[in-house]
Design a protein around this motif. Structure first.
Motif, PDB file in Angstrom:
ATOM      1  N   LEU A 159       0.808  -1.269  -0.096  1.00  0.00           N
ATOM      2  CA  LEU A 159       0.067   0.120  -0.120  1.00  0.00           C
ATOM      3  C   LEU A 159       0.958   1.431  -0.146  1.00  0.00           C
ATOM      4  O   LEU A 159       0.481   2.330  -0.822  1.00  0.00           O
ATOM      5  CB  LEU A 159      -0.835   0.042   1.220  1.00  0.00           C
ATOM      6  N   LYS A 160       1.857   1.334   0.714  1.00  0.00           N
ATOM      7  CA  LYS A 160       2.782   2.380   0.884  1.00  0.00           C
ATOM      8  C   LYS A 160       3.718   2.691  -0.055  1.00  0.00           C
ATOM      9  O   LYS A 160       3.991   3.861  -0.333  1.00  0.00           O
ATOM     10  CB  LYS A 160       3.441   2.407   2.256  1.00  0.00           C
ATOM     11  N   HIS A 167      -0.569   7.441   1.400  1.00  0.00           N
ATOM     12  CA  HIS A 167       0.104   8.313   2.298  1.00  0.00           C
ATOM     13  C   HIS A 167      -0.985   9.329   2.954  1.00  0.00           C
ATOM     14  O   HIS A 167      -1.934   9.398   2.529  1.00  0.00           O
ATOM     15  CB  HIS A 167       1.626   8.951   1.963  1.00  0.00           C
ATOM     16  N   ARG A 168      -0.338  10.354   3.848  1.00  0.00           N
ATOM     17  CA  ARG A 168      -1.572  11.300   4.150  1.00  0.00           C
ATOM     18  C   ARG A 168      -1.591  12.085   3.175  1.00  0.00           C
ATOM     19  O   ARG A 168      -0.980  12.617   2.282  1.00  0.00           O
ATOM     20  CB  ARG A 168      -0.694  11.947   5.532  1.00  0.00           C
ATOM     21  N   GLY A 169      -3.129  12.417   3.026  1.00  0.00           N
ATOM     22  CA  GLY A 169      -3.371  13.154   1.917  1.00  0.00           C
ATOM     23  C   GLY A 169      -4.041  12.407   0.684  1.00  0.00           C
ATOM     24  O   GLY A 169      -4.603  12.773  -0.146  1.00  0.00           O
ATOM     25  N   TYR A 170      -3.663  10.833   0.545  1.00  0.00           N
ATOM     26  CA  TYR A 170      -4.138  10.307  -0.413  1.00  0.00           C
ATOM     27  C   TYR A 170      -5.700  10.271  -0.482  1.00  0.00           C
ATOM     28  O   TYR A 170      -6.164  10.146  -1.485  1.00  0.00           O
ATOM     29  CB  TYR A 170      -3.650   8.738  -0.010  1.00  0.00           C
ATOM     30  N   PHE A 171      -6.179   9.976   0.609  1.00  0.00           N
ATOM     31  CA  PHE A 171      -7.821  10.423   0.601  1.00  0.00           C
ATOM     32  C   PHE A 171      -8.281  11.613   1.097  1.00  0.00           C
ATOM     33  O   PHE A 171      -7.511  12.223   2.039  1.00  0.00           O
ATOM     34  CB  PHE A 171      -8.222   9.429   1.512  1.00  0.00           C
ATOM     35  N   ARG A 172      -9.128  12.476   0.551  1.00  0.00           N
ATOM     36  CA  ARG A 172      -9.474  13.765   0.864  1.00  0.00           C
ATOM     37  C   ARG A 172     -11.129  13.751   1.224  1.00  0.00           C
ATOM     38  O   ARG A 172     -11.734  13.385   0.235  1.00  0.00           O
ATOM     39  CB  ARG A 172      -9.143  14.733  -0.037  1.00  0.00           C
ATOM     40  N   LEU A 181     -15.171   3.332   2.568  1.00  0.00           N
ATOM     41  CA  LEU A 181     -15.504   3.036   1.179  1.00  0.00           C
ATOM     42  C   LEU A 181     -14.261   3.370   0.290  1.00  0.00           C
ATOM     43  O   LEU A 181     -13.950   2.477  -0.500  1.00  0.00           O
ATOM     44  CB  LEU A 181     -16.699   3.891   0.803  1.00  0.00           C
ATOM     45  N   LEU A 182     -13.428   4.308   0.515  1.00  0.00           N
ATOM     46  CA  LEU A 182     -12.484   4.676  -0.541  1.00  0.00           C
ATOM     47  C   LEU A 182     -11.207   3.615   0.001  1.00  0.00           C
ATOM     48  O   LEU A 182     -10.628   3.118  -1.011  1.00  0.00           O
ATOM     49  CB  LEU A 182     -11.745   5.818  -0.005  1.00  0.00           C
ATOM     50  N   VAL A 183     -10.965   3.286   1.215  1.00  0.00           N
ATOM     51  CA  VAL A 183      -9.995   2.079   1.593  1.00  0.00           C
ATOM     52  C   VAL A 183     -10.674   0.834   1.018  1.00  0.00           C
ATOM     53  O   VAL A 183      -9.649   0.079   0.308  1.00  0.00           O
ATOM     54  CB  VAL A 183      -9.731   2.119   3.124  1.00  0.00           C
ATOM     55  N   ALA A 189      -8.582  -2.819  -5.640  1.00  0.00           N
ATOM     56  CA  ALA A 189      -7.406  -2.485  -6.793  1.00  0.00           C
ATOM     57  C   ALA A 189      -5.984  -3.120  -6.400  1.00  0.00           C
ATOM     58  O   ALA A 189      -5.336  -3.416  -7.280  1.00  0.00           O
ATOM     59  CB  ALA A 189      -7.247  -0.852  -6.846  1.00  0.00           C
ATOM     60  N   LEU A 190      -5.673  -3.121  -5.284  1.00  0.00           N
ATOM     61  CA  LEU A 190      -4.539  -3.719  -4.792  1.00  0.00           C
ATOM     62  C   LEU A 190      -4.460  -5.335  -5.136  1.00  0.00           C
ATOM     63  O   LEU A 190      -3.532  -5.875  -5.718  1.00  0.00           O
ATOM     64  CB  LEU A 190      -4.032  -3.368  -3.506  1.00  0.00           C
TER      65      LEU A 190
END
Length: 244
Positions: A159-160, A167-172, A181-183, A189-190
């Motif tokens: 993931l990283k 990372h921080r800011g990947y989701f907003r 839901l986004l995770v 996708a992974l």
């Protein structure tokens, strides 16, 4: 429950219960000799030494207290002794347990003297929260749980860094529901990327390509690398001379 520390990971439980904490697990205080202080499992051990220690840890597991029911809303939970039904050891102070199979270990308790093997004890979340362990160290259950760490760390690395760059800011956005839901989409996708790579390394068509009706990949013949004994290519018998 409060107790007294004896050292080497041993702590006496509440007086009168005839129980003992060892490395975060509750036992009866009259364990067989040789099962009190066991060396921890180490990755640098030899196979023979590791196998010997694993057998001793497995032998001690039979004397541990086990959960008797589900956790209560207030955090309390009952634990039954090893001689309580279904018994894992045979104890003279618990006649029903003595009817168990002779393959079960038999305690050295004296009939009529109090012991902790047949007791049922209630533990709360405040009882040794900094040392209690769900599994006894060195047992098969502990190893199964411990090695889950390898799998989850591989997922975090993918993931990283390896696959994505979460990372921080990947989701907003705002709200735990949106992030959940986004995770979920990101992990899906992974998984697709990992599946595609697994099939590609084996020159196979992945399930998504098969669903879309794509043709099977052509298997290219593997090139054989020419090996040289001296590390340098041999000169050809037919060599063009300089200027000719």
């Amino acid at each position: 429950m409060t107790g007294t520390t004896y050292g080497s990971g041993r702590t006496a439980a509440h007086e009168g219960t005839h129980t003992l904490w060892i490395d975060g697990v509750l036992y009866a205080d009259s364990l067989p000799e040789g099962l009190y202080d066991l060396d921890p499992i180490d990755t640098d051990m030899s196979d023979d030494e590791r196998e010997r220690l694993e057998r001793r840890h497995q032998a001690r597991q039979a004397y541990a207290f086990a959960p008797h029911d589900a956790r209560h809303p207030d955090g309390a939970r009952r634990y039954r002794g090893p001689a309580a039904q279904p018994a894992r050891v045979r104890c003279p102070n618990n006649p029903i347990s003595m009817r168990g199979s002779l393959s079960l270990p038999t305690t050295s308790c004296t009939r009529g003297e109090e012991c902790g093997y047949g007791r049922t004890i209630t533990l709360h979340d405040t009882d040794y929260p900094d040392m209690r362990m769900p599994f006894q160290h060195g047992t098969l259950a502990w190893e199964t749980s411990y090695y889950r760490r390898v799998g989850i760390e591989s997922v975090f690395a993918d993931l990283k860094q390896n696959r994505l760059h979460v990372h921080r800011g990947y989701f907003r956005g705002f709200g735990i529901s949106r992030y959940t839901l986004l995770v979920g989409f990101t992990l899906a996708a992974l998984n697709l990327l990992n599946l595609h790579d697994w099939y590609s390394k084996r020159e196979l068509l992945d399930p998504w390509g098969r669903y879309l009706g794509e043709p099977e990949p052509e298997h290219a013949p593997h090139r054989r690398l020419r090996r040289f004994a001296a590390g340098r290519p041999e000169k050809s018998s037919v060599t063009a001379g300089s200027g000719r």
